[in-house]
Write an enzyme that holds these catalytic residues in place. Structure first.
Site, PDB file in Angstrom:
ATOM      1  N   GLY A 186      58.908  50.824  17.972  1.00 15.71           N
ATOM      2  CA  GLY A 186      59.038  52.159  17.391  1.00 15.71           C
ATOM      3  C   GLY A 186      57.834  52.577  16.565  1.00 15.71           C
ATOM      4  O   GLY A 186      57.491  53.747  16.536  1.00 15.71           O
ATOM      5  N   PHE A 187      57.202  51.613  15.927  1.00 14.08           N
ATOM      6  CA  PHE A 187      56.112  51.964  15.009  1.00 14.08           C
ATOM      7  C   PHE A 187      55.003  50.920  15.048  1.00 14.08           C
ATOM      8  O   PHE A 187      55.271  49.747  15.309  1.00 14.08           O
ATOM      9  CB  PHE A 187      56.642  52.074  13.571  1.00 14.08           C
ATOM     10  N   MET A 240      59.067  52.787  26.138  1.00 12.49           N
ATOM     11  CA  MET A 240      60.194  52.565  25.222  1.00 12.49           C
ATOM     12  C   MET A 240      61.084  53.791  25.325  1.00 12.49           C
ATOM     13  O   MET A 240      61.207  54.589  24.396  1.00 12.49           O
ATOM     14  CB  MET A 240      59.670  52.335  23.802  1.00 12.49           C
ATOM     15  N   SER A 282      46.335  48.940  21.191  1.00 10.54           N
ATOM     16  CA  SER A 282      47.384  49.947  21.325  1.00 10.54           C
ATOM     17  C   SER A 282      46.917  51.229  20.653  1.00 10.54           C
ATOM     18  O   SER A 282      46.679  51.262  19.441  1.00 10.54           O
ATOM     19  CB  SER A 282      48.670  49.466  20.649  1.00 10.54           C
ATOM     20  N   GLY A 321      51.880  48.907  12.919  1.00  6.70           N
ATOM     21  CA  GLY A 321      51.654  48.409  11.560  1.00  6.70           C
ATOM     22  C   GLY A 321      52.801  47.643  10.925  1.00  6.70           C
ATOM     23  O   GLY A 321      52.842  47.503   9.709  1.00  6.70           O
ATOM     24  N   MET A 349      58.406  41.470  22.592  1.00  6.87           N
ATOM     25  CA  MET A 349      58.185  42.274  21.384  1.00  6.87           C
ATOM     26  C   MET A 349      58.337  41.375  20.159  1.00  6.87           C
ATOM     27  O   MET A 349      59.337  40.675  20.018  1.00  6.87           O
ATOM     28  CB  MET A 349      59.211  43.404  21.291  1.00  6.87           C
ATOM     29  N   HIS A 367      46.530  49.706  25.868  1.00  7.19           N
ATOM     30  CA  HIS A 367      47.995  49.670  25.778  1.00  7.19           C
ATOM     31  C   HIS A 367      48.481  51.033  25.286  1.00  7.19           C
ATOM     32  O   HIS A 367      48.066  51.519  24.236  1.00  7.19           O
ATOM     33  CB  HIS A 367      48.409  48.560  24.807  1.00  7.19           C
ATOM     34  N   ASP A 413      53.393  41.754  21.767  1.00  7.27           N
ATOM     35  CA  ASP A 413      53.145  43.074  21.185  1.00  7.27           C
ATOM     36  C   ASP A 413      53.884  43.225  19.854  1.00  7.27           C
ATOM     37  O   ASP A 413      55.113  43.126  19.813  1.00  7.27           O
ATOM     38  CB  ASP A 413      53.642  44.128  22.196  1.00  7.27           C
ATOM     39  N   GLY A 414      53.119  43.488  18.794  1.00 13.89           N
ATOM     40  CA  GLY A 414      53.712  43.806  17.496  1.00 13.89           C
ATOM     41  C   GLY A 414      53.280  42.878  16.376  1.00 13.89           C
ATOM     42  O   GLY A 414      53.535  41.678  16.419  1.00 13.89           O
ATOM     43  N   GLY A 415      52.603  43.462  15.396  1.00 16.45           N
ATOM     44  CA  GLY A 415      52.240  42.696  14.198  1.00 16.45           C
ATOM     45  C   GLY A 415      51.150  41.671  14.391  1.00 16.45           C
ATOM     46  O   GLY A 415      50.996  40.753  13.576  1.00 16.45           O
ATOM     47  N   MET A 454      57.293  56.655  23.738  1.00 16.87           N
ATOM     48  CA  MET A 454      58.570  56.597  23.018  1.00 16.87           C
ATOM     49  C   MET A 454      59.305  57.925  23.150  1.00 16.87           C
ATOM     50  O   MET A 454      58.679  58.989  23.124  1.00 16.87           O
ATOM     51  CB  MET A 454      58.316  56.299  21.539  1.00 16.87           C
ATOM     52  N   ASP A 507      51.759  53.306  24.312  1.00 16.59           N
ATOM     53  CA  ASP A 507      53.168  53.253  23.918  1.00 16.59           C
ATOM     54  C   ASP A 507      53.827  54.605  24.121  1.00 16.59           C
ATOM     55  O   ASP A 507      53.445  55.594  23.499  1.00 16.59           O
ATOM     56  CB  ASP A 507      53.274  52.839  22.446  1.00 16.59           C
ATOM     57  N   HIS A 547      53.608  50.999  28.215  1.00 26.61           N
ATOM     58  CA  HIS A 547      54.816  50.368  27.670  1.00 26.61           C
ATOM     59  C   HIS A 547      55.852  51.463  27.425  1.00 26.61           C
ATOM     60  O   HIS A 547      55.736  52.244  26.478  1.00 26.61           O
ATOM     61  CB  HIS A 547      54.416  49.656  26.360  1.00 26.61           C
TER      62      HIS A 547
HETATM   63  C1  DX5 Z   1      55.525  49.102  18.782  1.00 24.84           C
HETATM   64  C2  DX5 Z   1      54.543  49.245  19.909  1.00 24.84           C
HETATM   65  C3  DX5 Z   1      53.308  48.461  19.716  1.00 24.84           C
HETATM   66  C4  DX5 Z   1      52.520  48.867  18.491  1.00 24.84           C
HETATM   67  C5  DX5 Z   1      51.825  47.652  18.007  1.00 24.84           C
HETATM   68  O1  DX5 Z   1      56.702  49.725  19.122  1.00 24.84           O
HETATM   69  O2  DX5 Z   1      55.117  48.830  21.138  1.00 24.84           O
HETATM   70  O3  DX5 Z   1      52.473  48.484  20.870  1.00 24.84           O
HETATM   71  O4  DX5 Z   1      51.586  49.863  18.735  1.00 24.84           O
HETATM   72  O5  DX5 Z   1      51.205  47.988  16.830  1.00 24.84           O
HETATM   73  P1  DX5 Z   1      50.770  46.905  15.759  1.00 24.84           P
HETATM   74  O6  DX5 Z   1      49.760  46.008  16.432  1.00 24.84           O
HETATM   75  O7  DX5 Z   1      50.158  47.740  14.690  1.00 24.84           O
HETATM   76  O8  DX5 Z   1      51.994  46.164  15.340  1.00 24.84           O
HETATM   77 ZN    ZN Z   2      53.688  48.498  22.862  1.00 23.00          ZN
END
Ligand code: DX5
Ligand code: ZN
Length: 219
Positions: free
Chosen positions: A141-142, A67, A7, A144, A136, A32, A174-176, A36, A34, A65
């Protein structure tokens, strides 16, 4: 083989094309992206103009993606900008079937995403129409953020829902995601694994992606 999708949310925004070239060389399968809007999620990122500039720099599929609220307003712009897969949130559109139909009619792959608190029952009726289901595992939104632990059983449940279908959509997570949990995520049934901070925050993208691939495919 599992698909690894870095991402670019966590990449160096001033050097996006170089960052993409580096992860491409390191073995990334998809990019990927993102998007937003500051409404659906509390953050604002990039739009179609930047995506079409980046499109000229790589052949890797762009996994976009969205959002954003009412994504149907922008599907055509993202398709024109070079998105290969367009994923919308079930929580962000009133007429999901129509939105998915728009994506398919534009010749793109269609994905649907669920926030952590949205149950899988929400997508029961749309499954026959989609190419990808995105679970998700953080609140969007963010980059990390911490992987929400109960998501592992949601991934397994989603995999069970999709397995056996004549046309099985890809299951994306996706996420963490990090080097420690990627093995379990893959084992739970993810086909596509997104990682932002774990790749772009590391010193050696090549080594991180290679280690991720090993862990994800070692089941
Ligand atoms: C969060 C995004 C993710 C994000 C994942 O809203 O949709 O794609 O970039 O980032 P990490 O892998 O750092 O959680
Ligand atoms: Zn994403």
């Amino acid at each position: 083989m599992k698909i690894i999708a870095p991402s670019i949310l966590s990449a160096d925004g001033g050097r996006l094309s170089e960052e993409i070239a580096t992860v491409e060389k390191a073995g990334a399968d998809w990019i990927h992206i993102d998007v937003m809007d500051g409404h659906f999620v509390p953050n604002i990122t990039i739009g179609p103009a930047i995506i079409s500039t980046l499109r000229k720099t790589t052949k890797l599929p762009f996994d976009v993606h969205l959002m954003i609220e009412n994504p149907e307003r922008y599907i055509e712009s993202f398709a024109q900008a070079g998105a290969d897969i367009i994923t919308v949130h079930v929580e962000a559109t009133n007429h999901l079937h129509r939105t998915i139909d728009m994506i398919k009619k534009l010749g793109r792959e269609a994905g649907v995403s669920l926030n952590p608190a949205t149950p899988l029952t929400q997508i029961e009726e749309i499954i026959p129409y989609i190419d990808l289901l995105l679970i998700m595992t953080v609140n969007p939104g963010f980059g990390g953020q911490q992987f929400i632990k109960t998501s592992l059983s949601k991934i397994a449940k989603a995999n069970k829902m999709l397995t056996g279908l004549s046309r099985k959509p890809l299951l994306e997570v996706d996420g963490g995601v990090n080097l420690k949990n990627i093995g379990d995520i893959a084992k739970a049934g993810a086909d596509v694994i997104v990682a932002g901070a774990a790749i772009f925050g590391s010193d050696d993208y090549q080594k991180t992606i290679a280690t991720m691939k090993l862990a994800a495919n070692n089941n």
